[in-house]
Design an enzyme around this catalytic site. Structure first.
Site, PDB file in Angstrom:
ATOM      1  N   ARG A   1       0.764  -1.211   0.004  1.00 32.25           N
ATOM      2  CA  ARG A   1      -0.108   0.052   0.010  1.00 32.25           C
ATOM      3  C   ARG A   1       0.892   1.224   0.172  1.00 32.25           C
ATOM      4  O   ARG A   1       0.476   2.149  -0.328  1.00 32.25           O
ATOM      5  CB  ARG A   1      -0.942   0.157   1.190  1.00 32.25           C
ATOM      6  CG  ARG A   1      -2.087   1.153   1.241  1.00 32.25           C
ATOM      7  CD  ARG A   1      -2.754   1.064   2.579  1.00 32.25           C
ATOM      8  NE  ARG A   1      -2.076   1.454   3.490  1.00 32.25           N
ATOM      9  CZ  ARG A   1      -2.065   0.895   4.738  1.00 32.25           C
ATOM     10  NH1 ARG A   1      -2.730  -0.319   4.704  1.00 32.25           N
ATOM     11  NH2 ARG A   1      -1.214   0.990   5.753  1.00 32.25           N
TER      12      ARG A   1
ATOM     13  N   TYR B   1     -14.363  22.468 -10.425  1.00 34.29           N
ATOM     14  CA  TYR B   1     -15.069  20.982 -10.811  1.00 34.29           C
ATOM     15  C   TYR B   1     -16.195  20.762  -9.724  1.00 34.29           C
ATOM     16  O   TYR B   1     -15.905  20.689  -8.551  1.00 34.29           O
ATOM     17  CB  TYR B   1     -13.943  20.058 -10.684  1.00 34.29           C
ATOM     18  CG  TYR B   1     -14.190  18.714 -10.990  1.00 34.29           C
ATOM     19  CD1 TYR B   1     -14.583  18.322 -11.998  1.00 34.29           C
ATOM     20  CD2 TYR B   1     -13.917  17.626  -9.848  1.00 34.29           C
ATOM     21  CE1 TYR B   1     -14.814  16.949 -12.314  1.00 34.29           C
ATOM     22  CE2 TYR B   1     -14.387  16.122 -10.318  1.00 34.29           C
ATOM     23  CZ  TYR B   1     -14.743  16.115 -11.661  1.00 34.29           C
ATOM     24  OH  TYR B   1     -15.181  14.472 -11.926  1.00 34.29           O
TER      25      TYR B   1
ATOM     26  N   ASP C   1      -5.892  22.723  -8.401  1.00 35.63           N
ATOM     27  CA  ASP C   1      -6.284  21.482  -9.491  1.00 35.63           C
ATOM     28  C   ASP C   1      -5.765  21.886 -10.742  1.00 35.63           C
ATOM     29  O   ASP C   1      -6.269  22.637 -11.226  1.00 35.63           O
ATOM     30  CB  ASP C   1      -7.741  21.357  -9.426  1.00 35.63           C
ATOM     31  CG  ASP C   1      -8.147  20.032 -10.349  1.00 35.63           C
ATOM     32  OD1 ASP C   1      -7.341  19.779 -11.216  1.00 35.63           O
ATOM     33  OD2 ASP C   1      -9.209  19.558  -9.820  1.00 35.63           O
TER      34      ASP C   1
ATOM     35  N   LYS D   1      -7.204  11.803 -16.835  1.00 29.40           N
ATOM     36  CA  LYS D   1      -7.359  12.477 -18.008  1.00 29.40           C
ATOM     37  C   LYS D   1      -6.416  12.244 -18.998  1.00 29.40           C
ATOM     38  O   LYS D   1      -6.068  11.349 -19.482  1.00 29.40           O
ATOM     39  CB  LYS D   1      -7.651  14.057 -17.779  1.00 29.40           C
ATOM     40  CG  LYS D   1      -8.858  14.222 -16.425  1.00 29.40           C
ATOM     41  CD  LYS D   1     -10.167  13.995 -17.186  1.00 29.40           C
ATOM     42  CE  LYS D   1     -11.291  13.840 -16.117  1.00 29.40           C
ATOM     43  NZ  LYS D   1     -11.288  14.920 -14.982  1.00 29.40           N
TER      44      LYS D   1
HETATM   45  C1  LIG Z   1     -11.934  14.872 -13.939  1.00 29.10           C
HETATM   46  C2  LIG Z   1     -11.569  15.937 -13.088  1.00 29.10           C
HETATM   47  C3  LIG Z   1     -11.344  15.655 -11.724  1.00 29.10           C
HETATM   48  C4  LIG Z   1     -11.633  14.093 -11.153  1.00 29.10           C
HETATM   49  O1  LIG Z   1     -10.979  13.158 -11.629  1.00 29.10           O
HETATM   50  P1  LIG Z   1     -11.693  11.555 -11.705  1.00 29.10           P
HETATM   51  O2  LIG Z   1     -10.401  10.968 -11.683  1.00 29.10           O
HETATM   52  O3  LIG Z   1     -12.757  11.695 -12.622  1.00 29.10           O
HETATM   53  O4  LIG Z   1     -12.051  11.412 -10.252  1.00 29.10           O
HETATM   54  C5  LIG Z   1     -11.058  16.599 -10.956  1.00 29.10           C
HETATM   55  N1  LIG Z   1     -10.711  17.621 -11.285  1.00 29.10           N
HETATM   56  C6  LIG Z   1     -10.761  18.026 -12.852  1.00 29.10           C
HETATM   57  C7  LIG Z   1     -10.318  19.417 -13.063  1.00 29.10           C
HETATM   58  C8  LIG Z   1     -11.167  17.066 -13.423  1.00 29.10           C
HETATM   59  O5  LIG Z   1     -11.681  17.496 -14.632  1.00 29.10           O
END
Ligand SMILES: *Cc1c(COP(=O)(O)O)cnc(C)c1O
Length: 404
Positions: free
Chosen positions: A71, A124, A196, A221
């Site tokens: 982990r 988000y 973010d 992403k």
């Molecule tokens: C998609 C996204 C997230 C979350 O990511 P997941 O892997 O889908 O949980 C967080 N911040 C932004 C800006 C995003 O576009």
């Protein structure tokens, strides 16, 4: 010789080759690989494991061997955390099972009951949901602020403010934040600055060089890049690293072996993919701007966009994700005619894969610190790796259906 992940060292050193800093394209290809240690094979093996054996009682007590439990880290996760930390320019990276978990863990690392946080209004949406439910139940107050506030954020910092959370450009509406101006206030007031950084990826925005303490990535992403895995990363500077380490242990944050491998594989082609996403995205944005059905395109790299000056000053590139609004009136049936029969653009959540996507959104339903005044329907669009002429034909046919 490029330094390898098997030897612990300063992140900056990993990017050095004969005293010269490697370009990110080169770094993304070479970071986290050690072919000599794996029989010459180019890619690292996928270590699947929980138990790690200690050879002696002394070793068990000393806990100095590089791996102690699955982990905590495996050579596979270490390869990725070292690479992400180096690309972002941070001191350490913690992997999580999704991007949202990276957001929520980063917030939990710093707050306690009685604290308040400053949250950008264009964040988000699931981040917002976490603040309004779980953080609220913990006794942490969330104060939303205008993404365009810049240094004006100083007026919102109170004795209970623990952190400022940024996301630039904003989710769906693409407002650009003045990160260095906000960072100066955060330092002055002694509060943490989180960001973010998913939109640009660590390739096109360097959060730590702009004063951020903690950078969050939905690796789901662009780093994974093929819509086939969920994964997140939280990266901190030296000051934030102990907090991230503590929350990692407290929550048991851990990432799957396969997902980690897919992110490492995606990383190798990140540079070339992003170049295409950026070029095609910009071309499609200009094309949409010229369409009579389109009211406004929201893309910070477009000249004339309200965020363009900040983007030019601080960002190294743009991703393939942006937004646009349609001129009213557009009935629900007309919008459905436009969206339902697109052949190349898919309708679905997430983005950052090889494919083009489109999805409608309505910020009126959740924004609280700012007002969304665009009268027509708004759409978020992701430009994938397809040929742009094909994509234009697909959308043009959609616009014909919209009018018809
Ligand atoms: C998609 C996204 C997230 C979350 O990511 P997941 O892997 O889908 O949980 C967080 N911040 C932004 C800006 C995003 O576009």
């Amino acid at each position: 010789m490029i330094a390898q992940y098997t030897t612990p060292m300063a992140r900056e050193d990993m990017l050095m080759c004969d005293d010269k800093r490697l370009d990110d394209a080169t770094a993304a290809v070479h970071l986290g690989r050690d072919p000599a240690a794996q029989h010459g094979f180019v890619n690292p093996p996928v270590y699947r494991g929980s138990t790690v054996l200690f050879p002696t009682l002394e070793a068990l007590h000393a806990r100095t061997q590089p791996y102690t439990y699955g982990r905590r880290a495996t050579p596979t996760t270490r390869a990725l955390t070292d690479a992400i930390a180096a690309l972002e320019g941070g001191a350490m990276t913690v992997l999580t099972s999704s991007g949202l978990q990276a957001v929520t863990s980063a917030l939990l690392a710093f707050v306690k009951s009685g604290d308040s946080i400053l949250m950008v209004d264009s964040v988000y949406q699931p981040t917002r949901k976490f603040c309004d439910t779980a953080l609220k139940a913990m006794g942490v107050e969330t104060v939303y602020y205008d993404p365009l506030i810049g240094a004006g954020i100083a007026d919102l910092v109170t004795p209970t403010t623990r952190l400022i959370f940024t996301e630039s450009p904003g989710s769906q509406t693409f407002e650009m934040q003045d990160i260095p101006a906000i960072a100066a206030i955060a330092r002055d007031k002694g509060v943490w600055l989180l960001m973010d950084n998913t939109w640009a990826s660590p390739r096109y925005f360097k959060p730590f060089a702009h004063g951020v303490d903690v950078s969050i990535q939905a690796l789901t992403k662009y780093v994974v890049g093929h819509a086939d895995a969920m994964l997140g990363a939280v990266t901190g500077n030296e000051r934030a690293a102990p907090y991230l380490d503590r929350i990692k242990e407290a929550l048991g944050l851990s990432a799957g072996s396969e997902e980690t491998y897919l992110a490492l594989r995606g990383l190798r082609t990140l540079d070339v993919r992003l170049e295409r996403h950026m070029a095609s995205g910009l071309e499609m944005a200009r094309w949409l701007q010229a369409r009579p059905e389109v009211a406004r395109v929201m893309h910070p790299a477009l000249p004339g966009d309200p965020g363009n000056a900040l983007w030019k000053r601080d960002w190294l590139g743009a991703s393939g994700l942006f937004g646009f609004t349609l001129k009213p009136p557009v009935s629900e049936a007309a919008l459905a005619a436009f969206l339902d029969h697109l052949e190349l653009f898919g309708m679905g959540y997430s983005w950052g894969g090889f494919e083009s996507l489109i999805i409608p959104f309505d910020p009126r339903s959740y924004r609280t610190a700012t007002r969304w005044t665009e009268p027509g329907p708004a759409l978020r669009i992701h430009i994938g790796l397809e040929n742009v002429d094909d994509l234009k034909r697909d959308l043009a046919a959609g616009f014909d259906r919209l009018k018809g």
